[in-house]
Design an enzyme around this catalytic site. Structure first.
Site, PDB file in Angstrom:
ATOM      1  N   ASN A  12     -13.174   0.916  -2.388  1.00 44.42           N
ATOM      2  CA  ASN A  12     -13.141   1.321  -0.980  1.00 44.42           C
ATOM      3  C   ASN A  12     -13.333   2.834  -0.962  1.00 44.42           C
ATOM      4  O   ASN A  12     -12.407   3.579  -1.259  1.00 44.42           O
ATOM      5  CB  ASN A  12     -11.791   0.924  -0.367  1.00 44.42           C
ATOM      6  CG  ASN A  12     -11.631   1.454   1.053  1.00 44.42           C
ATOM      7  OD1 ASN A  12     -12.578   1.989   1.643  1.00 44.42           O
ATOM      8  ND2 ASN A  12     -10.435   1.322   1.610  1.00 44.42           N
ATOM      9  N   LYS A  14     -13.660   4.773   1.407  1.00 43.69           N
ATOM     10  CA  LYS A  14     -13.070   5.430   2.589  1.00 43.69           C
ATOM     11  C   LYS A  14     -14.092   6.401   3.183  1.00 43.69           C
ATOM     12  O   LYS A  14     -15.292   6.127   3.119  1.00 43.69           O
ATOM     13  CB  LYS A  14     -11.726   6.074   2.245  1.00 43.69           C
ATOM     14  CG  LYS A  14     -10.775   5.052   1.587  1.00 43.69           C
ATOM     15  CD  LYS A  14      -9.354   5.491   1.493  1.00 43.69           C
ATOM     16  CE  LYS A  14      -8.529   4.396   0.828  1.00 43.69           C
ATOM     17  NZ  LYS A  14      -7.111   4.723   0.720  1.00 43.69           N
ATOM     18  N   HIS A  98      -7.075  -2.756   6.979  1.00 44.96           N
ATOM     19  CA  HIS A  98      -6.558  -1.753   6.040  1.00 44.96           C
ATOM     20  C   HIS A  98      -5.414  -0.989   6.713  1.00 44.96           C
ATOM     21  O   HIS A  98      -5.459  -0.736   7.927  1.00 44.96           O
ATOM     22  CB  HIS A  98      -7.682  -0.790   5.625  1.00 44.96           C
ATOM     23  CG  HIS A  98      -7.287   0.078   4.476  1.00 44.96           C
ATOM     24  ND1 HIS A  98      -6.497   1.193   4.633  1.00 44.96           N
ATOM     25  CD2 HIS A  98      -7.533  -0.021   3.147  1.00 44.96           C
ATOM     26  CE1 HIS A  98      -6.288   1.750   3.446  1.00 44.96           C
ATOM     27  NE2 HIS A  98      -6.907   1.027   2.522  1.00 44.96           N
ATOM     28  N   GLU A 100      -4.707   2.006   6.812  1.00 45.80           N
ATOM     29  CA  GLU A 100      -5.121   3.223   7.529  1.00 45.80           C
ATOM     30  C   GLU A 100      -5.651   2.865   8.918  1.00 45.80           C
ATOM     31  O   GLU A 100      -5.489   3.638   9.867  1.00 45.80           O
ATOM     32  CB  GLU A 100      -6.170   3.978   6.692  1.00 45.80           C
ATOM     33  CG  GLU A 100      -5.500   4.665   5.497  1.00 45.80           C
ATOM     34  CD  GLU A 100      -6.381   4.851   4.276  1.00 45.80           C
ATOM     35  OE1 GLU A 100      -7.611   4.763   4.383  1.00 45.80           O
ATOM     36  OE2 GLU A 100      -5.803   5.064   3.189  1.00 45.80           O
ATOM     37  N   GLU A 170      -1.622  -4.158  -0.403  1.00 45.08           N
ATOM     38  CA  GLU A 170      -1.626  -2.708  -0.586  1.00 45.08           C
ATOM     39  C   GLU A 170      -0.341  -2.117  -0.013  1.00 45.08           C
ATOM     40  O   GLU A 170      -0.254  -1.872   1.197  1.00 45.08           O
ATOM     41  CB  GLU A 170      -2.832  -2.089   0.130  1.00 45.08           C
ATOM     42  CG  GLU A 170      -4.167  -2.589  -0.384  1.00 45.08           C
ATOM     43  CD  GLU A 170      -5.276  -1.559  -0.150  1.00 45.08           C
ATOM     44  OE1 GLU A 170      -5.900  -1.160  -1.135  1.00 45.08           O
ATOM     45  OE2 GLU A 170      -5.487  -1.143   1.009  1.00 45.08           O
ATOM     46  N   GLY A 176      -2.926   6.321  -2.275  1.00 49.78           N
ATOM     47  CA  GLY A 176      -3.291   7.733  -2.337  1.00 49.78           C
ATOM     48  C   GLY A 176      -2.144   8.647  -2.717  1.00 49.78           C
ATOM     49  O   GLY A 176      -2.236   9.865  -2.591  1.00 49.78           O
ATOM     50  N   SER A 215      -3.197   3.301  -5.743  1.00 53.15           N
ATOM     51  CA  SER A 215      -3.159   4.144  -6.942  1.00 53.15           C
ATOM     52  C   SER A 215      -3.455   3.380  -8.231  1.00 53.15           C
ATOM     53  O   SER A 215      -2.918   3.706  -9.294  1.00 53.15           O
ATOM     54  CB  SER A 215      -1.818   4.890  -7.050  1.00 53.15           C
ATOM     55  OG  SER A 215      -1.617   5.709  -5.913  1.00 53.15           O
TER      56      SER A 215
HETATM   57  P1  13P Z   1      -5.917   4.604  -3.674  1.00 54.86           P
HETATM   58  O1  13P Z   1      -6.496   3.834  -4.816  1.00 54.86           O
HETATM   59  O2  13P Z   1      -6.573   5.947  -3.471  1.00 54.86           O
HETATM   60  O3  13P Z   1      -4.424   4.669  -3.719  1.00 54.86           O
HETATM   61  O4  13P Z   1      -6.292   3.773  -2.333  1.00 54.86           O
HETATM   62  C1  13P Z   1      -6.015   2.425  -2.281  1.00 54.86           C
HETATM   63  C2  13P Z   1      -6.632   1.871  -1.056  1.00 54.86           C
HETATM   64  O5  13P Z   1      -6.199   2.141   0.047  1.00 54.86           O
HETATM   65  C3  13P Z   1      -7.797   0.989  -1.210  1.00 54.86           C
HETATM   66  O6  13P Z   1      -8.122   0.354  -0.023  1.00 54.86           O
END
Ligand code: 13P
Length: 255
Positions: A12, A14, A98, A100, A170, A176, A215
């Site tokens: 992903n 982002k 997601h 976010e 997640e 992150g 992560s």
């Molecule tokens: P990270 O791997 O940067 O923690 O992000 C995970 C994520 O949100 C994947 O959709």
């Protein structure tokens, strides 16, 4: 993972990337894939790059996905992108719900369920993201939150829809942050999710891929992917460099 399910390692990206960098990243991924034939690999770039990234990966076994989709079919929805459009530019997957999107853009469980339905209607595989915040984990609400998030989609689409879907667990506190769930913490939740689905349809539950995200990196991937109900990863930060992403793909291939 068990023998009946394949690993899926999904990047992903982002809100990252630009044409030259995407090319470098995809070239790097393609160059390193030969050793991992049994692992499904997916990249999810931002909308503007879907068509060009499709051009980079379409002759390979790397699949293309989007990060979001409208729940509407077409019409006066300025700024939105429909599932049929994603299909038309080469996507086979789309991430829905997601964290976010849920927290920064206010997506509700019902809206996420509608997006999941829209994806399926366009013959895209939805990757349904679920996960608890740190506050919810500390309040011992993890299972209740996950159950609510899954139940909203099951109620809207029926359990059989999950035969054509992927789930990503997640934990919000691990995204992150560099804080990763332990393999046991993740396995507990994955097992809970599979149990929720199994209560409705055991065959669907046994077949659905459940990814871990938060992560995940080359050096922690084997421990997580070695757990029985973890069938791959949804990777953020480590999907932006081909060597980091391939390290996770290789960890999956080695199991
Ligand atoms: P990270 O791997 O940067 O923690 O992000 C995970 C994520 O949100 C994947 O959709």
């Amino acid at each position: 993972m068990t023998d009946m399910r394949r690993f899926l390692v999904a990047g992903n990206w982002k809100m990252n990337g630009y044409e030259a960098r995407n090319r470098e990243l995809c070239d790097g991924i393609l160059a390193g894939l030969a050793a991992a034939e049994d692992v499904d690999v997916l990249v999810c770039p931002p909308y503007p790059f879907l068509a060009s990234v499709n051009g980079l990966v379409r002759d390979s076994r790397v699949r293309l996905g989007a990060q979001n989709v409208s729940e509407h079919e077409s019409g006066a929805y300025t700024g939105e992108v429909s599932a049929a459009m994603l299909k038309d530019v080469g996507c086979t997957y789309v991430i829905v719900g997601h964290s976010e999107r849920r927290t920064l853009f206010g997506e509700t469980d019902d809206q996420v369920a509608a997006k999941f339905r829209a994806a399926l209607d366009a013959d895209l595989t939805p990757i349904l993201c679920v996960g608890e915040t740190l506050e919810e984990r500390e309040a011992m609400e993890t299972e209740a939150v996950i159950s609510r998030q899954i139940a909203a989609v099951v109620a809207a689409t029926g359990i059989d829809a999950f035969a054509s879907a992927v789930i990503a667990y997640e934990p919000v506190w691990a995204i992150g942050t560099g804080l990763v769930a332990t393999p046991e913490q993740a396995q507990d939740v994955h097992n809970h999710i599979r149990g929720l689905l199994a209560a409705e349809n055991a065959d669907v539950a046994a077949g659905v891929q459940i990814l871990y995200g938060g992560s995940m990196k080359g050096d922690n991937a084997s421990g997580l992917l070695g757990m029985p109900d973890i069938d791959g990863g949804l990777i953020g930060g480590a999907s932006l460099k081909s060597a980091d992403f391939l390290a996770i793909v290789e960890a999956a291939a080695g199991l």
